[in-house]
Scaffold this motif. Structure first.
Motif, PDB file in Angstrom:
ATOM      1  N   ALA A  57       0.849  -1.188   0.000  1.00 45.79           N
ATOM      2  CA  ALA A  57       0.000   0.000   0.000  1.00 45.79           C
ATOM      3  C   ALA A  57       0.886   1.240   0.000  1.00 45.79           C
ATOM      4  O   ALA A  57       2.014   1.218   0.486  1.00 45.79           O
ATOM      5  N   THR A  58       0.373   2.306  -0.552  1.00 43.36           N
ATOM      6  CA  THR A  58       1.123   3.563  -0.621  1.00 43.36           C
ATOM      7  C   THR A  58       0.577   4.555   0.398  1.00 43.36           C
ATOM      8  O   THR A  58      -0.510   4.375   0.965  1.00 43.36           O
ATOM      9  N   ALA A  59       1.329   5.631   0.605  1.00 41.16           N
ATOM     10  CA  ALA A  59       0.845   6.707   1.477  1.00 41.16           C
ATOM     11  C   ALA A  59      -0.457   7.280   0.938  1.00 41.16           C
ATOM     12  O   ALA A  59      -1.344   7.661   1.710  1.00 41.16           O
ATOM     13  N   ALA A  60      -0.605   7.336  -0.383  1.00 41.64           N
ATOM     14  CA  ALA A  60      -1.840   7.838  -0.990  1.00 41.64           C
ATOM     15  C   ALA A  60      -3.020   6.927  -0.656  1.00 41.64           C
ATOM     16  O   ALA A  60      -4.137   7.405  -0.433  1.00 41.64           O
ATOM     17  N   ASP A  61      -2.791   5.608  -0.612  1.00 43.65           N
ATOM     18  CA  ASP A  61      -3.856   4.679  -0.241  1.00 43.65           C
ATOM     19  C   ASP A  61      -4.332   4.938   1.190  1.00 43.65           C
ATOM     20  O   ASP A  61      -5.526   4.875   1.485  1.00 43.65           O
ATOM     21  N   SER A  79       6.134  -2.153   7.360  1.00 49.41           N
ATOM     22  CA  SER A  79       5.303  -3.323   7.673  1.00 49.41           C
ATOM     23  C   SER A  79       3.816  -2.980   7.677  1.00 49.41           C
ATOM     24  O   SER A  79       2.983  -3.793   7.257  1.00 49.41           O
ATOM     25  N   HIS A  80       3.467  -1.800   8.147  1.00 49.23           N
ATOM     26  CA  HIS A  80       2.062  -1.394   8.113  1.00 49.23           C
ATOM     27  C   HIS A  80       1.564  -1.290   6.670  1.00 49.23           C
ATOM     28  O   HIS A  80       0.432  -1.678   6.368  1.00 49.23           O
ATOM     29  N   LEU A  81       2.402  -0.785   5.788  1.00 52.38           N
ATOM     30  CA  LEU A  81       1.999  -0.633   4.392  1.00 52.38           C
ATOM     31  C   LEU A  81       1.903  -1.985   3.691  1.00 52.38           C
ATOM     32  O   LEU A  81       1.043  -2.182   2.825  1.00 52.38           O
ATOM     33  N   ILE A 133     -10.873  -1.473   1.487  1.00 49.69           N
ATOM     34  CA  ILE A 133     -12.208  -1.181   0.948  1.00 49.69           C
ATOM     35  C   ILE A 133     -12.187   0.068   0.077  1.00 49.69           C
ATOM     36  O   ILE A 133     -12.771   0.093  -1.021  1.00 49.69           O
ATOM     37  N   GLU A 134     -11.499   1.106   0.545  1.00 48.04           N
ATOM     38  CA  GLU A 134     -11.489   2.351  -0.240  1.00 48.04           C
ATOM     39  C   GLU A 134     -10.610   2.231  -1.483  1.00 48.04           C
ATOM     40  O   GLU A 134     -10.863   2.890  -2.487  1.00 48.04           O
ATOM     41  N   TYR A 433      -5.804  14.787  -2.625  1.00 45.93           N
ATOM     42  CA  TYR A 433      -5.440  14.582  -1.231  1.00 45.93           C
ATOM     43  C   TYR A 433      -4.294  15.536  -0.922  1.00 45.93           C
ATOM     44  O   TYR A 433      -3.147  15.295  -1.309  1.00 45.93           O
ATOM     45  N   ALA A 434      -4.637  16.643  -0.253  1.00 50.76           N
ATOM     46  CA  ALA A 434      -3.683  17.738  -0.058  1.00 50.76           C
ATOM     47  C   ALA A 434      -3.334  17.877   1.408  1.00 50.76           C
ATOM     48  O   ALA A 434      -4.091  17.462   2.297  1.00 50.76           O
TER      49      ALA A 434
END
Length: 438
Positions: A57-61, A79-81, A133-134, A433-434
């Motif tokens: 997953a990315t920071a944007a996700d 690890s969280h990503l 989900i998102e 996403y700003a």
């Protein structure tokens, strides 16, 4: 050769490089014993069951779901990503029709991570199911999703993320909050004013065994899912209701978990809690895998299993029957808008939250604009013992033009006023996403 009745993808991510402490209950062995058990049982030799590698997953996700202050990198590790990416990979397998079902056996867990994140609470930093989900909604459109949380602890983070979302049915079965962390999850918690009834809590008394859990599933969960008619069912598959779990007080068995899984027929399961690392998790996970794959699980038995010893008392049975009857009635006829203040078309609730894992106290004011055309723009004014006053503003999926404009107006005004240290904007309509630091 044995063949699965339903194809199943399994994602493993033990997170070798992440731990709260070397002896903490939430550690890598939670998955390693399960991995060994599945291999010893020859699960991956069964046609139709295959292991999948996690995505990243990315920071944007993450920013699509959370307001992380001061930024995503400050509250996550790789690890969280990967854990969130493992959940995404499982969901992708189902939505892309590579597998009929998928199980993300990943850590760190996520269901205590709320909309706003200042650090870790309940061992969770980001809500991996919500990120999943998102991600799906971004790529596959406005899915109606039912999330059934079967962890022993109330899924307060997932509830908070989806409090204002009428397209996400969140149902949590958990040990009564009067007896266990996080002390929430009562039947009167039913969702925000635009999503009343989309949050359903089923608190169960200590000592609840297979009989009680399966009764709640049949009498509350399944009828509400049938009413909701979701496109996708997600199981937050916490396993700390097991009779041998060291930090809870329930009496569920591996067979009970497998039967619950067969009843629910979730498309995707994502591991949450469960801390009886040797005596429960390998067997519960094996039962879940076999059940999801449509295979016989009747032989699965954990050490120390004695059905008479864990049978729930008659008074517990009677209590659960009464509670479930009342909860179903309340869920179908919700009373609202709940605790909060209605001023000038905005509904506001104030929260004080404690991050037990990181010892942070947060003070938050959440407001939603009551709109006749969409679920309304949302704002989160928040400060904590880690961060000064911050602001999050969201124009949710399906927001009308006026609410999108209002979101930008509030975000830009916050920059001009200079009272917030960090500001973040989630625009799900424009996919913008700003962030801004004053």
């Amino acid at each position: 050769m044995l063949k699965a009745g339903r194809s199943l993808g399994i994602v493993f991510f033990p997170a070798f490089d992440w731990a709260i402490s070397p002896t903490h209950p939430e550690r890598q062995e939670r998955l390693l014993y399960t991995q060994d058990q599945l291999r010893e049982e020859g699960v991956f030799d069964i046609a139709g069951i295959r292991e999948l590698k996690p995505d990243l997953a990315t920071a944007a996700d993450v920013s699509r779901v959370h307001f992380c202050f001061p930024e995503v990198a400050a509250v996550t590790t790789p690890s969280h990503l990967v854990s969130a990416g493992g959940a995404i990979r499982a969901a992708r397998a189902v939505l892309e029709k590579d597998s009929q079902k998928a199980f993300a056996l990943v850590r760190p867990p996520g269901h205590h991570a709320m909309k706003v994140v200042h650090g870790a609470r309940g061992f969770c930093n980001i809500n991996i199911e919500a990120v999943m989900i998102e991600w799906l909604r971004e790529r596959f459109g406005p899915l109606r999703v039912a999330v059934v949380d079967t962890d022993c602890h109330h899924g307060d983070g997932t509830q908070d993320v989806y409090w204002h979302d009428p397209d996400t049915l969140f149902i949590s079965l958990h040990q009564d909050g009067r007896t266990l962390y996080p002390g929430t999850g009562y039947p009167t918690e039913q969702g925000g004013p635009q999503a009343l009834g989309a949050t359903v809590n089923v608190p169960l008394p200590p000592g609840t065994s297979d009989e009680g859990f399966l009764f709640a599933m049949r009498e509350v969960v399944m009828p509400l899912i049938e009413d909701f008619k979701p496109d996708l069912i997600v199981n937050s598959a916490g396993q700390d209701n097991h009779f041998s779990d060291p930090i809870t007080d329930m009496a569920f068995s591996a067979q009970g978990y497998a039967q619950l899984t067969e009843l629910l027929q979730a498309d995707i399961a994502v591991l949450e809690g469960g801390y009886a690392i040797q005596g429960a998790l390998p067997y519960v996970n094996l039962g879940l895998v076999l059940s999801m794959a449509g295979l016989d699980y009747s032989h699965v038995r954990e050490p120390g299993f004695d059905p008479e010893a864990i049978r729930q008392p008659a008074k517990v049975t009677a209590y659960i029957e009464d509670v479930c009857r009342d909860i179903l009635k309340l869920a179908r006829h919700p009373k609202g808008p709940g605790k909060g203040d209605l001023v000038n078309g905005w509904f506001t609730r104030r929260k004080t939250l404690y991050y037990d894992t990181d010892a942070i106290t947060e003070y938050q004011t959440e407001s939603v604009r009551l709109c006749d055309h969409c679920r309304g723009v949302m704002t989160y004014e928040t400060e904590s013992t880690r961060n000064p006053l911050c602001l999050g503003v969201e124009a949710p999926l399906g927001a009308c033009e006026k609410c999108v404009e209002e979101a930008y107006r509030i975000y830009e005004a916050g920059q001009i006023k200079g009272e917030f240290r960090h500001l973040q904007l989630i625009d799900r309509v424009g996919k913008n996403y700003a962030s801004y630091t004053g």
